[in-house]
Design an enzyme around this catalytic site. Structure first.
Site, PDB file in Angstrom:
ATOM      1  N   ASP A   1     -12.715  11.157  -3.686  1.00  0.00           N
ATOM      2  CA  ASP A   1     -11.971  10.481  -2.630  1.00  0.00           C
ATOM      3  C   ASP A   1     -12.672  10.775  -1.307  1.00  0.00           C
ATOM      4  O   ASP A   1     -12.748  11.934  -0.882  1.00  0.00           O
ATOM      5  CB  ASP A   1     -10.532  10.976  -2.605  1.00  0.00           C
TER       6      ASP A   1
ATOM      7  N   ASP B   1       0.903   4.497  -8.886  1.00  0.00           N
ATOM      8  CA  ASP B   1       1.060   5.736  -8.136  1.00  0.00           C
ATOM      9  C   ASP B   1       2.527   6.118  -8.182  1.00  0.00           C
ATOM     10  O   ASP B   1       3.413   5.273  -7.978  1.00  0.00           O
ATOM     11  CB  ASP B   1       0.614   5.558  -6.686  1.00  0.00           C
TER      12      ASP B   1
END
Length: 241
Positions: free
Chosen positions: A130, A9
């Site tokens: 998500d 990330d």
């Protein structure tokens, strides 16, 4: 053997992680993402999960230079997500070297655009689902769409969706184990969809359990940065698999 997919990330070109999608919990781990990518490839990893956290929040890709650097190594299949909101953004991700694009917010907000991308790009387009309390979250997990997970998947299966990365936001970055019941249900309801586990992986035991369940892939992020899974562990696991 289940495919182990390390995650990087990115904020400001650096490796970072959030907990439960909360930007206030940002923790930087240092190191060059390209060097991490090389280390993963040396372990036997073949696919890397890259998330532009800045891009997700800004609604446009912000770390394409990092993608270009990793792609230039030519070592890994790269799946990239974060900020892909229109055709120009998707084109910029392809041009920077991504092999596959993870589409989350647009899939929920503009299903017609997602359908068009699936028609044009096929399996290179991955659904990023998500989930918070059973509903898809969008815009860097800052908003809830109100759309249920099954509804989201069913929208795109007829359009040729092959692969979905499903993240339980409540588990992400918490090192408490994935939501195995969630993935068990998805395997039963969508047997032809390649469902990738994401969020909460804390140890190789979690990886082994997902493998025993018959899940095809699992994303591992914070557990590696926190040395709960070492690069040596990763290499051994991949070699024995």
């Amino acid at each position: 053997m289940i495919e182990i997919i390390p995650a990087i990330d990115i904020i400001g070109g650096k490796c970072t992680r959030l907990s439960q999608g909360d930007y206030a919990t940002q923790k930087d781990y240092g190191g060059d993402p390209a060097e991490w990518a090389r280390a993963y490839a040396d372990c036997g990893v073949r696919r890397l999960h890259l998330v532009d956290l800045e891009g997700a929040k800004a609604s446009k890709p912000k770390n394409l230079r990092t993608l270009e650097e990793i792609a230039s190594l030519g070592l890994l299949t790269l799946e990239w997500g974060g900020g892909i909101k229109d055709d120009d953004a998707l084109a910029s991700v392809w041009n920077a070297g991504a092999d596959e694009a993870i589409i989350g917010s647009i899939a929920a907000k503009e299903p017609a655009r997602m359908t068009a991308w699936l028609a044009r790009w096929g399996a290179r387009v991955i659904l990023g689902a998500d989930v918070r309390d059973g509903k898809a979250a969008v815009s860097g997990w800052l908003e809830d769409s109100g759309i249920g997970l099954d509804e989201l998947i069913n929208t795109f299966l007829p359009a040729g969706l092959k692969r979905a990365i499903v993240t339980d936001i409540s588990r992400d970055g918490m090192l408490q184990g994935p939501s195995f019941d969630l993935y068990k249900g998805l395997l039963e309801r969508f047997p032809d969809l390649t469902t990738i586990v994401s969020g909460g992986v804390s140890s190789l035991d979690d990886v082994r359990r997902a493998d025993e369940m018959g899940l095809p892939g699992i994303i591992v992020g914070k557990a590696i940065y926190e040395n709960r899974i070492t690069l040596k562990d990763l290499a051994t696991c991949l070699q024995n698999g």
